[in-house]
Design an enzyme around this catalytic site. Structure first.
Site, PDB file in Angstrom:
ATOM      1  N   ARG A 104      35.395  32.826  33.195  1.00  0.00           N
ATOM      2  CA  ARG A 104      36.376  32.607  34.258  1.00  0.00           C
ATOM      3  C   ARG A 104      35.734  31.938  35.462  1.00  0.00           C
ATOM      4  O   ARG A 104      34.605  32.266  35.809  1.00  0.00           O
ATOM      5  CB  ARG A 104      36.886  33.962  34.778  1.00  0.00           C
ATOM      6  CG  ARG A 104      37.920  34.619  33.951  1.00  0.00           C
ATOM      7  CD  ARG A 104      37.956  36.126  34.251  1.00  0.00           C
ATOM      8  NE  ARG A 104      36.896  36.824  33.543  1.00  0.00           N
ATOM      9  CZ  ARG A 104      36.625  38.112  33.684  1.00  0.00           C
ATOM     10  NH1 ARG A 104      37.307  38.862  34.508  1.00  0.00           N
ATOM     11  NH2 ARG A 104      35.660  38.662  32.996  1.00  0.00           N
ATOM     12  N   ASP A 282      36.781  45.715  50.462  1.00  0.00           N
ATOM     13  CA  ASP A 282      35.396  45.219  50.479  1.00  0.00           C
ATOM     14  C   ASP A 282      34.798  45.305  51.890  1.00  0.00           C
ATOM     15  O   ASP A 282      35.525  45.277  52.878  1.00  0.00           O
ATOM     16  CB  ASP A 282      35.363  43.752  50.013  1.00  0.00           C
ATOM     17  CG  ASP A 282      35.724  43.625  48.539  1.00  0.00           C
ATOM     18  OD1 ASP A 282      35.252  44.462  47.750  1.00  0.00           O
ATOM     19  OD2 ASP A 282      36.486  42.699  48.194  1.00  0.00           O
ATOM     20  N   LYS A 326      33.479  43.073  39.401  1.00  0.00           N
ATOM     21  CA  LYS A 326      34.377  44.215  39.557  1.00  0.00           C
ATOM     22  C   LYS A 326      34.029  45.333  38.571  1.00  0.00           C
ATOM     23  O   LYS A 326      33.698  45.062  37.422  1.00  0.00           O
ATOM     24  CB  LYS A 326      35.817  43.771  39.305  1.00  0.00           C
ATOM     25  CG  LYS A 326      36.301  42.726  40.283  1.00  0.00           C
ATOM     26  CD  LYS A 326      37.701  42.250  39.904  1.00  0.00           C
ATOM     27  CE  LYS A 326      38.212  41.169  40.825  1.00  0.00           C
ATOM     28  NZ  LYS A 326      37.496  39.884  40.681  1.00  0.00           N
TER      29      LYS A 326
HETATM   30  C1  PLP Z   1      38.116  38.735  40.553  1.00  0.00           C
HETATM   31  C2  PLP Z   1      37.450  37.519  40.150  1.00  0.00           C
HETATM   32  C3  PLP Z   1      37.819  36.863  38.979  1.00  0.00           C
HETATM   33  C4  PLP Z   1      38.952  37.338  38.093  1.00  0.00           C
HETATM   34  O1  PLP Z   1      38.705  38.605  37.553  1.00  0.00           O
HETATM   35  P1  PLP Z   1      39.841  39.305  36.649  1.00  0.00           P
HETATM   36  O2  PLP Z   1      39.327  40.695  36.449  1.00  0.00           O
HETATM   37  O3  PLP Z   1      39.924  38.532  35.403  1.00  0.00           O
HETATM   38  O4  PLP Z   1      41.107  39.247  37.424  1.00  0.00           O
HETATM   39  C5  PLP Z   1      37.141  35.725  38.626  1.00  0.00           C
HETATM   40  N1  PLP Z   1      36.117  35.243  39.385  1.00  0.00           N
HETATM   41  C6  PLP Z   1      35.736  35.861  40.519  1.00  0.00           C
HETATM   42  C7  PLP Z   1      34.615  35.290  41.292  1.00  0.00           C
HETATM   43  C8  PLP Z   1      36.386  37.007  40.941  1.00  0.00           C
HETATM   44  O5  PLP Z   1      36.015  37.596  42.090  1.00  0.00           O
END
Ligand code: PLP
Length: 359
Positions: A104, A282, A326
């Protein structure tokens, strides 16, 4: 409601940005008056007439007001000496891009927002003025994604990405869709909450529909934000096949109360928005006064169980410092374990012993 109320452009043009304008609508406390003066240029104010209309003018602790009206506490030494401007280490070598998880990426398309939320995790960008990525900067980001075949999911955020002109939005979406390994595109947008009128524009909806699959991640924090206009915005997105998920942030004074959260998540389910995340606040410089204990989050999660459909219960998560991502959190429902015999806490608080072995 004046004419123009249902028009997004009108809402943006008529944003309240100065002390004298806001004074016409609210009797400000000294803390707020000083706050607006002292945060000028650092954490500026902007409030859409729509979002302002949700504020109870007689309640200085109104949850919408706390999210939208600057207070002196933001620049108090005690608050300024805690937290970091970029606590999650989002800024990297390519401007506007964060690649943390292999699959992602996060694109920050613009620093413009309809409302400058006082708790914003990207408060650091407020002072830089309202800037959108140039076509050249977009090309750089797209090149990076093209070269990284592991990236399947593009999260486009901001600022407010759906405030960007349709031509530039389409340029980005078209380029992303030309990349074979890009599967889904998500927009992180708070416009359903701050200026739902954005989604009354069929041209925008046509565009989003054309580049399907597109998902929306939005940011309702309080039941008062779930209005008829917000519902209409969501409905228009759903009719175009665009799912809407919600990410709430746990904020002291705004929603750090189990009953308020329950009401929020029930109202979201009623308008067919899935509560996806409940984020722990945060440690952001200038916003750390919104932080609660982690126990408050656990208390809320425990309270929800048994009072609302599992669909209405988000994943409680904390973002680790240093860009480590996360972590999902759950209250502990396993009271004891002996071998494969577990003592669980049921939704009603009773303890149940259960032996679970592989068959
Ligand atoms: C939160 C986040 C995401 C997406 O995380 P999901 O758990 O898939 O919603 C992607 N990249 C970054 C840098 C993030 O902070």
């Amino acid at each position: 409601m004046g004419k123009g109320w249902r028009d997004y452009g009108w809402q943006i043009r008529n944003r309240i940005k100065t002390l004298s304008e806001l004074k016409r609508f609210l009797k400000l406390t000294p803390e707020e008056e000083e706050g607006i003066r002292l945060t000028k240029g650092l954490y500026p104010m902007a409030i859409t007439p729509y979002y302002l209309s949700l504020i109870d003018p007689d309640d200085p602790q109104d949850p919408i007001r706390l999210q939208a009206v600057p207070r002196k506490v933001e620049v108090d030494e005690k608050i300024q000496s805690h937290g970091e401007p970029d606590a999650l280490k989002e800024e990297g070598s390519i401007y506007g891009l964060t690649h943390r998880y292999p699959d992602r990426v996060l694109i920050r398309l613009t620093t413009f927002c309809a409302v400058y939320c006082r708790h914003c995790m990207r408060k650091r960008i407020f002072a830089n003025g309202e800037k959108t990525l140039t076509y050249k900067q977009i090309d750089e980001i797209v090149d990076y994604i093209r070269k990284h075949e592991e990236v399947r999911d593009i999260l486009i955020s901001g600022g407010e990405p759906l405030s960007v002109g349709l031509e530039k939005l389409e340029y980005l979406l078209k380029k992303l869709r030309e990349i074979k390994h890009v599967e889904i595109i998500r927009f992180g947008t708070r416009l359903p909450v701050l200026a739902p009128q954005r989604f009354f524009d069929d041209k925008l909806l046509d565009l989003l529909e054309r580049y399907s699959p597109i998902w929306i991640n939005t940011h309702f924090n309080h039941p008062k934000e779930v209005t008829e206009l917000a519902e209409e915005a969501v409905d228009r997105l759903l009719k175009r096949g665009i799912p809407v998920n919600n990410q709430t942030v746990l904020l002291k004074g705004v929603n750090d109360d189990p009953q308020t959260m329950l009401e929020l998540f029930r109202k979201l389910l009623k308008i067919k928005v899935k509560p996806q995340y409940l984020f722990h606040c945060d440690p952001i410089k200038g916003a750390i006064h919104f932080r609660t204990s982690l126990d408050k989050g656990f208390e809320i999660m425990r309270f929800l169980r048994g009072k609302i459909s599992g669909m209405g219960i988000p994943t409680y998560a904390v973002d680790l410092p240093g860009g480590k991502g996360k972590v999902p959190l759950l209250p502990n429902y396993v009271k004891e374990r002996r071998g494969n015999t577990f003592t669980f806490e049921a939704f009603d608080g009773t303890e149940v012993e259960y032996t679970i072995e592989e068959f």
